[in-house]
Write a protein that holds these residues in place. Structure first.
Motif, PDB file in Angstrom:
ATOM      1  N   LEU A  80     -27.656  17.326 -10.093  1.00 59.29           N
ATOM      2  CA  LEU A  80     -28.637  17.993  -9.221  1.00 59.29           C
ATOM      3  C   LEU A  80     -29.990  18.065  -9.922  1.00 59.29           C
ATOM      4  O   LEU A  80     -31.032  17.787  -9.322  1.00 59.29           O
ATOM      5  CB  LEU A  80     -28.160  19.402  -8.850  1.00 59.29           C
TER       6      LEU A  80
ATOM      7  N   LYS B   6     -31.563  14.810  -9.940  1.00 63.62           N
ATOM      8  CA  LYS B   6     -31.664  14.260  -8.577  1.00 63.62           C
ATOM      9  C   LYS B   6     -30.894  12.941  -8.430  1.00 63.62           C
ATOM     10  O   LYS B   6     -31.338  12.016  -7.738  1.00 63.62           O
ATOM     11  CB  LYS B   6     -33.131  14.056  -8.170  1.00 63.62           C
TER      12      LYS B   6
ATOM     13  N   TYR C  54     -28.172  11.859  -6.666  1.00 62.12           N
ATOM     14  CA  TYR C  54     -27.249  12.261  -5.597  1.00 62.12           C
ATOM     15  C   TYR C  54     -26.081  11.289  -5.465  1.00 62.12           C
ATOM     16  O   TYR C  54     -25.021  11.645  -4.964  1.00 62.12           O
ATOM     17  CB  TYR C  54     -28.016  12.437  -4.278  1.00 62.12           C
TER      18      TYR C  54
ATOM     19  N   GLY D 232     -23.627  12.562  -7.856  1.00 60.98           N
ATOM     20  CA  GLY D 232     -23.135  13.821  -7.283  1.00 60.98           C
ATOM     21  C   GLY D 232     -22.075  13.539  -6.233  1.00 60.98           C
ATOM     22  O   GLY D 232     -21.010  14.177  -6.202  1.00 60.98           O
ATOM     23  N   ASN D 233     -22.349  12.558  -5.412  1.00 59.71           N
ATOM     24  CA  ASN D 233     -21.411  12.155  -4.365  1.00 59.71           C
ATOM     25  C   ASN D 233     -20.113  11.607  -4.977  1.00 59.71           C
ATOM     26  O   ASN D 233     -19.015  11.939  -4.541  1.00 59.71           O
ATOM     27  CB  ASN D 233     -22.105  11.101  -3.496  1.00 59.71           C
TER      28      ASN D 233
END
Ligand code: FEO
Length: 169
Positions: free
Chosen positions: A109, A112, A114, A117-118
């Motif tokens: 996070l 950034k 993502y 993160g996914n």
């Protein structure tokens, strides 16, 4: 291209998953030689699962243009006092792994990233499942205490659970 902070964090996780695999392998060996064939089967399978968790990270890092790295590992415990102690240790270890995944998620996070993160969502869900399975087993073992027949029954149950488990993927 993967950012270096993410690559470092994921490489640390490769080490933790590989370590998990070795810990469960060592526990499986202890169970096998101490008359718990069901618990041994369950933990041998768990060791394989952790190896798969490790490999998934290896491929992810390499696919994103980074390089997966192996690290030295501490030798796992070879001896335990009881099956209860084994599963108490499993539970503690899984909680530690959950915390480490959450920490990496925080880094994604901050950075950034993502996509990573996914990717980590899979591990977050897996940890919910693993903690819940381990806590159910631990509750049962705690409940029977030192009752030999009860322990025999739990061991059988772990054997059946392992035989019916979905293939590792
Ligand atoms: Fe890969 Fe059991 O954590």
């Amino acid at each position: 291209m993967i950012k270096s902070a993410i690559e470092t964090a994921l490489n640390d996780q490769i080490m933790r998953e590989e370590h998990s695999s070795r810990i469960y392998l060592s526990m499986a060996i202890w169970c096998e030689v101490n008359g718990y064939p069901g618990a041994a089967a369950f933990l041998y399978r768990q060791a394989d699962e952790e190896r798969m968790h490790q490999l998934k990270l290896v491929h992810y890092i390499n696919d994103r243009g980074g390089k997966a790295m192996l690290k030295p590992l501490e030798l796992p415990n070879a001896d335990y006092n009881s099956l209860l102690e084994v599963f108490e240790e499993v539970m503690k270890h899984e909680q530690y792994i959950t915390a480490s995944i959450n920490d990496i998620y925080e880094i994604t996070l901050k950075e950034k990233d993502y996509t990573t993160g996914n990717f980590l969502q899979w591990y977050i869900n897996e940890q919910i499942e693993e903690e819940s399975t381990m806590s159910t087993i631990l509750d049962k073992i705690s409940l029977v205490g030192k009752d030999k027949a009860g322990m025999f029954h739990i061991d059988k149950e772990l054997d059946t659970m392992t035989a019916n488990a979905a293939p590792i993927a």
